[in-house]
Structure formats: structure tokens, C-alpha cells
Design a protein around this motif. Structure first.
Motif, PDB file in Angstrom:
ATOM      1  N   SER A   2       0.824  -1.150   0.039  1.00  0.00           N
ATOM      2  CA  SER A   2      -0.095   0.115   0.102  1.00  0.00           C
ATOM      3  C   SER A   2       0.817   1.205   0.060  1.00  0.00           C
ATOM      4  N   VAL A   3       2.063   1.234   0.580  1.00  0.00           N
ATOM      5  CA  VAL A   3       3.098   2.190   0.647  1.00  0.00           C
ATOM      6  C   VAL A   3       4.349   1.744   0.005  1.00  0.00           C
ATOM      7  N   ARG A   4       4.865   2.616  -0.853  1.00  0.00           N
ATOM      8  CA  ARG A   4       6.108   2.192  -1.638  1.00  0.00           C
ATOM      9  C   ARG A   4       7.019   3.416  -1.318  1.00  0.00           C
ATOM     10  N   ASN A   5       8.291   3.221  -0.840  1.00  0.00           N
ATOM     11  CA  ASN A   5       9.247   4.318  -0.758  1.00  0.00           C
ATOM     12  C   ASN A   5      10.371   4.012  -2.017  1.00  0.00           C
ATOM     13  N   LEU A   6      11.066   5.192  -2.138  1.00  0.00           N
ATOM     14  CA  LEU A   6      12.186   4.862  -2.878  1.00  0.00           C
ATOM     15  C   LEU A   6      13.139   3.636  -2.764  1.00  0.00           C
ATOM     16  N   TYR A   7      13.236   3.169  -1.577  1.00  0.00           N
ATOM     17  CA  TYR A   7      14.100   2.069  -1.082  1.00  0.00           C
ATOM     18  C   TYR A   7      13.253   0.830  -1.746  1.00  0.00           C
ATOM     19  N   ASN A  11      14.823  -1.628  -4.700  1.00  0.00           N
ATOM     20  CA  ASN A  11      14.843  -3.146  -4.556  1.00  0.00           C
ATOM     21  C   ASN A  11      14.345  -3.785  -5.501  1.00  0.00           C
ATOM     22  N   MET A  12      13.259  -3.457  -5.743  1.00  0.00           N
ATOM     23  CA  MET A  12      12.487  -4.300  -7.199  1.00  0.00           C
ATOM     24  C   MET A  12      13.371  -4.059  -8.299  1.00  0.00           C
ATOM     25  N   LEU A  13      13.717  -2.873  -8.664  1.00  0.00           N
ATOM     26  CA  LEU A  13      14.469  -2.408  -9.805  1.00  0.00           C
ATOM     27  C   LEU A  13      15.685  -3.418  -9.680  1.00  0.00           C
ATOM     28  N   SER A  14      16.581  -3.387  -8.563  1.00  0.00           N
ATOM     29  CA  SER A  14      17.785  -4.114  -8.483  1.00  0.00           C
ATOM     30  C   SER A  14      17.245  -5.848  -8.894  1.00  0.00           C
ATOM     31  N   GLY A  15      16.437  -6.268  -8.308  1.00  0.00           N
ATOM     32  CA  GLY A  15      15.960  -7.499  -8.491  1.00  0.00           C
ATOM     33  C   GLY A  15      15.791  -7.818 -10.022  1.00  0.00           C
ATOM     34  N   TYR A  16      14.945  -7.060 -10.585  1.00  0.00           N
ATOM     35  CA  TYR A  16      14.818  -7.104 -12.174  1.00  0.00           C
ATOM     36  C   TYR A  16      16.291  -6.939 -12.830  1.00  0.00           C
ATOM     37  N   ALA A  17      17.150  -6.095 -12.510  1.00  0.00           N
ATOM     38  CA  ALA A  17      18.465  -6.025 -13.211  1.00  0.00           C
ATOM     39  C   ALA A  17      19.296  -7.182 -13.053  1.00  0.00           C
ATOM     40  N   PRO A  33       8.179   7.112  -9.481  1.00  0.00           N
ATOM     41  CA  PRO A  33       7.777   8.605  -8.860  1.00  0.00           C
ATOM     42  C   PRO A  33       8.746   9.368  -8.740  1.00  0.00           C
ATOM     43  N   GLU A  34       9.956   8.529  -8.299  1.00  0.00           N
ATOM     44  CA  GLU A  34      11.124   9.469  -7.889  1.00  0.00           C
ATOM     45  C   GLU A  34      12.411   8.459  -8.030  1.00  0.00           C
ATOM     46  N   LYS A  35      13.521   9.065  -8.724  1.00  0.00           N
ATOM     47  CA  LYS A  35      14.569   8.425  -9.057  1.00  0.00           C
ATOM     48  C   LYS A  35      15.958   8.838  -8.144  1.00  0.00           C
ATOM     49  N   ASP A  36      16.945   8.176  -7.775  1.00  0.00           N
ATOM     50  CA  ASP A  36      18.038   8.618  -7.064  1.00  0.00           C
ATOM     51  C   ASP A  36      19.100   7.869  -7.695  1.00  0.00           C
TER      52      ASP A  36
END
Length: 194
Positions: A2-7, A11-17, A33-36
Motif C-alpha cells: 500500500s505504501v512504497r518508498n524509494l528504497y 529493491n525491485m528494480l535491482s531484482g529485475y536487473a 515517481p522518484e529516482k536517485d
């Protein structure tokens, strides 16, 4: 969730990569919505490790253009591209960026630059960089030994190998295969016996 933060997004992005599922990684990246710097580094490294060098470079250039900053990991992906493409101009450009950013003391980045120069056949540049490294691990030594062996300079490879403070099976194999590849079978066998 229900709540997602940048972390959690990262983590999901890293898993796919890591799974080399770049289509899903890119789709997720575009929805974030935000990228670092971690998000951008993940994309650069993911594409670079999968051999999609043009996309890795595109993401790297975009990261450098943004004002979010960068860190030592920002150079890891682009150095992988340098090694894969064996492009001297790009290698020199990235070397300058690593130097300017103050990360040349990082043994992993310096070793990657040595590797990139050896792949380009620029053993003089590789050796100068190696000689200026404040810390050299067995990987840095082995990379240079392997580079000399690849380009047929077994005298330099053997001399450097004898100076290595620590050797491992990979460094021994680099020297042995260098002898074998360069038609020096007796030397390869003698080295194998040692």
C-alpha cells in the motif's frame, strides 16, 4: 504494497536487473515517481552486464547530465562497457571522469580501468595506471599479467608475475595460458609444475 518508498522501488528494480530482465526493469524505472543515483546506477550496470552497451551509455550520460550526483558505483557500469567495447576514446574519457571525481584510489575502479586499457592494447597506459595505484590487489596484478600475455609480451608478464606479492589460481592460469597461447609450451609446463 500500500505504501512504497524509494528504497522499495530500488529493491525491485535491482531484482529485475540482477535477473537480467531488462524489459521489466525499464518499465518499472519509467514508472518510478522518484529516482536517485541508485536507480540510475542500477540501470547502467544492468544494461552493461547484459551487453546492451548503447543503452548503458545512454543511461550513464543521462545520469551525468542530471544534478542528482554520482558515486563510485556510477562508474562501474560504464567501465564494464569500456571493457566490452574495447574503445580507447571512451576508456580515456571515463578515466578522466574517475580521476576528476576523486575515485581513482578505489582499487576496483582502477583495476577496471587497467583492464579496459589492456583490452584496447594500450599496455603503456595500463602499466602507468597500475604503477600509480596506491593499493593493488591480486586482481589488479592478474589483470596486467593477463594483458601482457594476451598481447604476446611474455617477458613483461613473467617479470610482473614474479613481483606479485600474492598469487592465486587465476593469476597462475593467466601466466600458464599466456605461455601456451604464445607458443611457449615448455615454459607453460614448467610454470604448471611450479
Amino acid at each position: 504494497m500500500s505504501v512504497r518508498n524509494l528504497y522499495s522501488w530500488n529493491n525491485m528494480l535491482s531484482g529485475y536487473a540482477k535477473m537480467r530482465n531488462l524489459k521489466e526493469a525499464r518499465s518499472l524505472f519509467d514508472k518510478m515517481p522518484e529516482k536517485d543515483v541508485v536507480s540510475w546506477n542500477t540501470m547502467v550496470i544492468g544494461y552493461a552486464q547484459s551487453g546492451v552497451c548503447d543503452e548503458a551509455l545512454r543511461y550513464y550520460r543521462e545520469l551525468r547530465r542530471l544534478s542528482i550526483g554520482y558515486n563510485e558505483f556510477s562508474f562501474a557500469g560504464v567501465l564494464t562497457v569500456c571493457v566490452k567495447l574495447k574503445e580507447l576514446g571512451l576508456t580515456r574519457q571515463v578515466h578522466g571522469q574517475v580521476l576528476f571525481a576523486g575515485f581513482l584510489s578505489n582499487v576496483v575502479l582502477s583495476s577496471s580501468l587497467v583492464d579496459a586499457y589492456t583490452k584496447c592494447g594500450e599496455m603503456g597506459d595500463a602499466r602507468r595506471l597500475f604503477d600509480n595505484m596506491p593499493v593493488r590487489d591480486v586482481l589488479a596484478w592478474t589483470t596486467l599479467v593477463s594483458g601482457y600475455a594476451k598481447w604476446g609480451d611474455m617477458e613483461s608478464a613473467s617479470e610482473l608475475f614474479s613481483q606479485m606479492p600474492e598469487k592465486n589460481p587465476v593469476s597462475w592460469t593467466a601466466l600458464i595460458s599466456g605461455y601456451a597461447r604464445n607458443g611457449l609450451g615448455h615454459e607453460a609446463l614448467a610454470c604448471l609444475r611450479r
